[in-house]
Design a protein around this motif. Structure first.
Motif, mmCIF file in Angstrom:
data_model
loop_
_atom_site.group_PDB
_atom_site.id
_atom_site.type_symbol
_atom_site.label_atom_id
_atom_site.label_comp_id
_atom_site.label_asym_id
_atom_site.label_seq_id
_atom_site.Cartn_x
_atom_site.Cartn_y
_atom_site.Cartn_z
ATOM 1 N N UNK A 26 -42.485 -20.074 -18.864
ATOM 2 C CA UNK A 26 -41.784 -19.190 -19.811
ATOM 3 C C UNK A 26 -40.270 -19.350 -19.759
ATOM 4 N N UNK A 27 -39.792 -20.457 -19.209
ATOM 5 C CA UNK A 27 -38.350 -20.622 -19.021
ATOM 6 C C UNK A 27 -37.571 -20.392 -20.308
ATOM 7 N N UNK A 28 -38.033 -20.993 -21.391
ATOM 8 C CA UNK A 28 -37.364 -20.786 -22.672
ATOM 9 C C UNK A 28 -38.269 -19.960 -23.570
ATOM 10 N N UNK A 29 -37.986 -18.672 -23.602
ATOM 11 C CA UNK A 29 -38.725 -17.731 -24.437
ATOM 12 C C UNK A 29 -37.774 -17.148 -25.473
ATOM 13 N N UNK A 30 -38.315 -16.854 -26.622
ATOM 14 C CA UNK A 30 -37.502 -16.307 -27.708
ATOM 15 C C UNK A 30 -36.901 -14.975 -27.294
ATOM 16 N N UNK A 31 -35.610 -14.795 -27.584
ATOM 17 C CA UNK A 31 -34.958 -13.526 -27.276
ATOM 18 C C UNK A 31 -34.299 -12.951 -28.529
ATOM 19 N N UNK A 32 -33.787 -11.749 -28.391
ATOM 20 C CA UNK A 32 -33.196 -11.064 -29.541
ATOM 21 C C UNK A 32 -32.018 -11.836 -30.107
ATOM 22 N N UNK A 33 -31.273 -12.506 -29.236
ATOM 23 C CA UNK A 33 -30.123 -13.284 -29.695
ATOM 24 C C UNK A 33 -30.575 -14.390 -30.646
ATOM 25 N N UNK A 34 -31.682 -15.045 -30.305
ATOM 26 C CA UNK A 34 -32.183 -16.133 -31.160
ATOM 27 C C UNK A 34 -32.692 -15.608 -32.492
ATOM 28 N N UNK A 35 -33.244 -14.384 -32.505
ATOM 29 C CA UNK A 35 -33.740 -13.819 -33.756
ATOM 30 C C UNK A 35 -32.637 -13.714 -34.806
ATOM 31 N N UNK B 69 -42.637 -14.790 -25.262
ATOM 32 C CA UNK B 69 -42.935 -15.218 -23.903
ATOM 33 C C UNK B 69 -42.672 -14.142 -22.864
ATOM 34 N N UNK B 70 -41.781 -14.452 -21.930
ATOM 35 C CA UNK B 70 -41.513 -13.524 -20.831
ATOM 36 C C UNK B 70 -40.888 -12.219 -21.294
ATOM 37 N N UNK B 71 -40.373 -12.169 -22.513
ATOM 38 C CA UNK B 71 -39.823 -10.927 -23.059
ATOM 39 C C UNK B 71 -40.901 -10.065 -23.709
ATOM 40 N N UNK C 281 -51.042 -11.766 -20.207
ATOM 41 C CA UNK C 281 -52.470 -11.814 -20.540
ATOM 42 C C UNK C 281 -52.800 -13.146 -21.211
ATOM 43 N N UNK C 282 -51.889 -13.588 -22.099
ATOM 44 C CA UNK C 282 -52.083 -14.876 -22.780
ATOM 45 C C UNK C 282 -52.017 -16.012 -21.779
ATOM 46 N N UNK C 283 -51.019 -15.959 -20.905
ATOM 47 C CA UNK C 283 -50.800 -17.053 -19.946
ATOM 48 C C UNK C 283 -51.982 -17.193 -18.989
ATOM 49 N N UNK C 284 -52.405 -16.086 -18.391
ATOM 50 C CA UNK C 284 -53.461 -16.156 -17.394
ATOM 51 C C UNK C 284 -54.860 -16.232 -18.013
ATOM 52 N N UNK C 285 -54.970 -15.890 -19.291
ATOM 53 C CA UNK C 285 -56.287 -15.873 -19.913
ATOM 54 C C UNK C 285 -56.603 -17.086 -20.766
ATOM 55 N N UNK C 286 -55.630 -17.975 -20.976
ATOM 56 C CA UNK C 286 -55.842 -19.143 -21.829
ATOM 57 C C UNK C 286 -55.959 -20.397 -20.974
ATOM 58 N N UNK C 287 -57.081 -21.088 -21.013
ATOM 59 C CA UNK C 287 -57.247 -22.295 -20.192
ATOM 60 C C UNK C 287 -56.222 -23.368 -20.548
ATOM 61 N N UNK D 257 -50.217 -26.011 -18.394
ATOM 62 C CA UNK D 257 -49.766 -27.404 -18.422
ATOM 63 C C UNK D 257 -48.575 -27.587 -19.355
ATOM 64 N N UNK D 258 -48.259 -26.560 -20.153
ATOM 65 C CA UNK D 258 -47.224 -26.672 -21.166
ATOM 66 C C UNK D 258 -46.048 -25.743 -20.848
ATOM 67 N N UNK D 259 -44.952 -25.991 -21.556
ATOM 68 C CA UNK D 259 -43.727 -25.227 -21.315
ATOM 69 C C UNK D 259 -43.204 -24.627 -22.614
ATOM 70 N N UNK D 260 -42.333 -23.633 -22.450
ATOM 71 C CA UNK D 260 -41.469 -23.116 -23.502
ATOM 72 C C UNK D 260 -42.213 -22.386 -24.630
ATOM 73 N N UNK D 261 -42.457 -21.089 -24.491
ATOM 74 C CA UNK D 261 -43.097 -20.307 -25.557
ATOM 75 C C UNK D 261 -42.355 -20.355 -26.891
ATOM 76 N N UNK D 262 -41.084 -20.690 -26.869
ATOM 77 C CA UNK D 262 -40.358 -20.792 -28.144
ATOM 78 C C UNK D 262 -41.045 -21.731 -29.122
#
Length: 802
Positions: free
Chosen positions: A270-279, A376-378, A384-390, A394-399
């Motif tokens: 979740x290093x790069x997750x969408x934040x309010x600033x990006x919105x 993402x982390x925000x 729930x998505x992270x731990x529940x999705x097989x 292996x992937x990065x960046x919810x953005x």
């Protein structure tokens, strides 16, 4: 879906209208990218100059030699190249890199993708029975959106995203027309998107297509209908992946040697997750031209800045926050803007007024769902998505989930435009609701302009005013629906052309073509010794541009100081490299971890024992004259004690269990010219007398030739990376390649003259080719003999009547 309204072109056939629409889009793309096509300009920022251009340049060089680049020698002592996936060796449009002019080939490569995107969006919209003007609005919004233009700097993400409308269009055409040609085209499109090397985009595309097809395509009721729809789509995916097996299997084998094999933890994912600033960039798009020229230092009196300490330039990938509110933007995260055009945002918001229409409601849900995941982390529900999705770890960046929201916004632009025209014409909507949205947007723009002065609000407020005026004219029947739609089209074109041309940083192509000044000193290193560019006395940092008076000056300095992988363009072999190419390979990351955590004197010893003879000093400040870096000759330091590329040793040893091999290898008391450390026991008899020399080392793509002459038994040590897939023939006979000094290769040799031929074929390549061949034969067989049976999978609405 609403019927087509082609009143302007009622005397022309639909085919002629569509040809005209495609021609318009091609002309718009050519005009927007005129500097790249006709003015010698090239992209140069973020991943593009440090990864994309060097990779494509290397790809072009190897292609010109009639070979496939399985291995790249220019970083980390050599790395798997094709299997790393990212370089896109087998990506079909890479055929353009057979051109002699690589800078123009790369420009053409990216402009072609924008054209494919625009044309396929237009055809898809027409396939969905949208009007000519609405289809053009959809295509232009997607093709010139800030999201897409900015994604160009991220290469694989962009290349994969382009193929979504192609895949949608082919499956829709196959389902409606029942022609096997569209099914084969669908397989080819899925395979092409797969080879673009961004698997997250593949997965999201297929899930979105499946959901859309279940919701909109005609099928029998109940489970049988779901099966009939699922079967051909699932078969297309399986066959496409099978065709790509020659790429996917080597990549899967390579990942086993990577730290990604065990998955990324939640923080890394979740290093790069969408934040309010990006919105905020949904509303206003930043101008990056001012950002590059923004002064980090005041202008000195004498016009130079040779001795002034610049403010730090912390990032290589645009991931630092702006220093202050007046500084041009450096938006944190994976994407530096998600701007879809102000009109696109207006129609997304208007979509809430028409949400009861099935198609508008569907794309609204997709739009919101993409943003929900992108947080993402925000987002408190994301764990729930992270731990529940097989396999999600292996992937990065919810953005990246903004990808589906952006395409939803593209389609909402067209559907909401048609709904607005229809509702207004039938007086099913009050003008106050439309103007309320415009007033709210005006207020948001004003607040953003006050919060971030570098967001120029004038252009956007003008667009809002023009839209409000045009809609009022249409609402009060002073303007026909067709001309209102045309005015919206023109506003979209003007808005995106002006705003998003600012998002693509361009520079003259000589930036890549002119050799850095340090190449005069490094000319004799090619194929013999490696180079390290960075800090040695200070703590090494592989995520920083050099300090400079402006961001542009820093980028120019990174080229003159030959940062990895820019050296690849000029034949320089770096002792290190960024992790993007190597998929976080364990050996590469271990080398960097040991090097960066060692004291300075040990770092130098690590370099010399890694075949690094040249150090481009990163400890000293880079001087500038008129914002251009000045690299003086003594910037390059020479380590005369550096190990040669290949040498012979008379002894071997295997560290005892519990001993750290690298501690021994990098110890001052150890002499690597007299003894080699192996990772396994070898049947070897030392000679009482030993002498010998390496007479020749020659490189070709995926191949190394070494000629030796020796008295007594010994080992050849080749200071190239040890990696599964390398084989060696000694005088025509197979010999094992041994892992030497943890990172390198060794071969046991007896007395006499020897010729060693090293060859590299990626693990999994042979099996992958077999699977790809079988998949291809199945496609050919099916297209010839299974046309009629496959039609049974497709349900026609006429079947229900019978």
């Amino acid at each position: 879906m609403p019927p087509s309204d082609n009143s302007i072109f009622h005397n022309n056939s639909k085919a002629r209208v569509d040809i005209f629409g495609v021609a318009i889009l091609l002309l718009i793309a050519a005009g927007f990218f005129y500097p790249m096509l006709f003015d010698g300009k090239v992209i140069f920022y973020r991943d593009f100059n440090l990864i994309t251009y060097p990779f494509r340049h290397f790809l072009s060089q190897v292609f010109s030699q009639g070979a496939i680049p399985y291995w790249v020698p220019h970083a980390n002592g050599g790395l798997p190249f094709m299997a790393a996936f990212h370089p896109g060796v087998f990506y079909p449009p890479s055929i353009l890199f057979l051109m002699d002019d690589i800078t123009y080939a790369l420009n053409l490569f990216y402009v072609l993708h924008f054209m494919i995107l625009g044309v396929s969006l237009y055809l898809l919209a027409r396939c969905w029975s949208l009007s000519f003007v609405a289809a053009l609005c959809c295509a232009i919004t997607g093709m010139l959106s800030g999201f897409m233009v900015a994604s160009t700097l991220l290469s694989n993400f962009f290349m994969s995203a382009v193929w979504l409308p192609v895949i949608f269009w082919l499956f829709h055409q196959y389902w409606v027309r029942k022609h096997i040609g569209y099914f084969i085209g669908l397989i080819a499109a899925i395979a092409t998107q797969t080879l673009a090397a961004c698997p997250e985009i593949n997965i999201m595309t297929m899930l979105l297509l499946y959901a859309h097809s279940l919701y909109f395509l005609p099928r029998p009721p109940g489970v049988s209908g779901v099966v009939r729809l699922t079967a051909p789509l699932g078969l297309a995916v399986v066959l496409a992946l099978g065709v790509c097996a020659f790429q996917l299997l080597p990549t899967a084998k390579l990942i086993k040697h990577s730290f990604r094999h065990s998955g990324l933890d939640y923080a890394a994912h979740t290093q790069w997750s969408l934040n309010a600033d990006k919105l905020s960039t949904f509303v206003l798009s930043p101008d990056y031209r001012g950002f590059f020229n923004f002064r980090l230092l005041p202008d000195p009196v004498d016009g130079s800045n040779l001795k002034t300490e610049p403010k730090p330039n912390k990032d290589l990938a645009g991931d630092s926050p702006a220093a202050n509110k007046n500084r041009p933007p450096l938006v944190s995260g994976f994407l530096h803007t998600v701007y879809m055009g102000l009109l696109g945002l207006i129609f997304v918001l208007l979509g809430f007024l028409f949400r009861r229409e099935k198609v508008v409601g569907f794309w609204l849900v997709v739009f919101l769902f993409g943003i929900f995941l992108a947080f993402g982390k925000h987002n408190p529900f994301y764990p729930i998505v992270y731990y529940g999705t097989p396999f999600l770890d292996l992937f990065r960046y919810p953005e990246k989930y903004i990808y589906i929201s952006s395409f939803a916004a593209v389609f909402l632009t067209a559907y909401s435009l048609e709904a607005l025209i229809r509702y207004t014409r039938d007086r099913q909507i009050k003008i106050i609701w439309v103007f309320a949205i415009l007033i709210i947007l005006s207020g948001i723009i004003g607040l953003l302009a006050k919060w971030k002065p570098y967001f120029s609000p004038g252009h956007s407020l003008t667009i809002l005013l023009l839209f409000g005026f045009s809609y009022a004219m249409f609402y009060f029947r002073k303007m026909k629906a067709t001309w209102f739609a045309v005015s919206v089209l023109l506003m979209i074109l003007v808005d995106l052309s002006i705003k998003d041309a600012q998002l693509l940083p361009l520079i003259d192509k000589k930036y890549y073509q002119e050799k850095p000044m340090v190449m005069d000193t490094l000319a004799d290193s090619l194929g013999k010794h490696r180079v390290y560019s960075g800090r040695l006395q200070q703590e090494p940092n592989d995520k920083s541009y050099p300090s400079g008076p402006t961001r542009l000056a820093s980028i120019l300095a990174s080229k003159e100081l030959l940062y990895p992988y820019l050296g690849m363009v000029y034949g320089v072999e770096h002792v290190n490299g960024f992790n993007g190419l190597a998929l976080e390979l364990e050996s590469s990351m271990i080398w960097w971890a040991v090097f960066s955590k060692s004291p300075p004197e040990r770092r130098q010893r690590i370099l010399t024992r890694s075949n690094a003879k040249y150090w481009i000093n990163g400890d000293v400040l880079t001087p500038y004259s008129k914002d251009y870096p000045v690299i003086v000759p003594d910037r390059v330091k020479v380590f005369n004690e550096a190990l040669p590329r290949a040498f012979l040793v008379p002894k071997m040893s295997v560290p005892k269990e519990g001993d750290h091999l690298l501690n021994t290898y990098y110890a001052e008391s150890f002499d690597p010219l007299k003894e080699v450390l192996l990772n396994e026991e070898v049947d070897f008899e030392e000679s009482s007398h030993f002498s010998g020399k390496v007479e020749r080392v020659a490189y070709k793509p995926n191949h190394v030739t070494v000629q030796t002459n020796q008295e007594g038994n010994g080992f050849l040590v080749l200071m190239d990376s040890y990696f599964p897939g390398w084989t060696v023939k000694v005088d025509g006979q197979d010999q094992p390649v041994l892992q030497a000094n943890h990172f390198y290769r060794a071969v046991k040799l007896g007395p006499g003259k020897h010729t060693l031929e090293f060859d590299f074929i990626p693990e999994g390549m042979e099996m992958g080719l077999k699977i790809s061949g079988v998949s291809f034969l199945l496609i050919v067989f099916g297209s010839l003999f299974l046309r009629k049976p496959m039609k049974k999978f497709i349900w026609d609405e006429k079947d229900a009547l019978s």
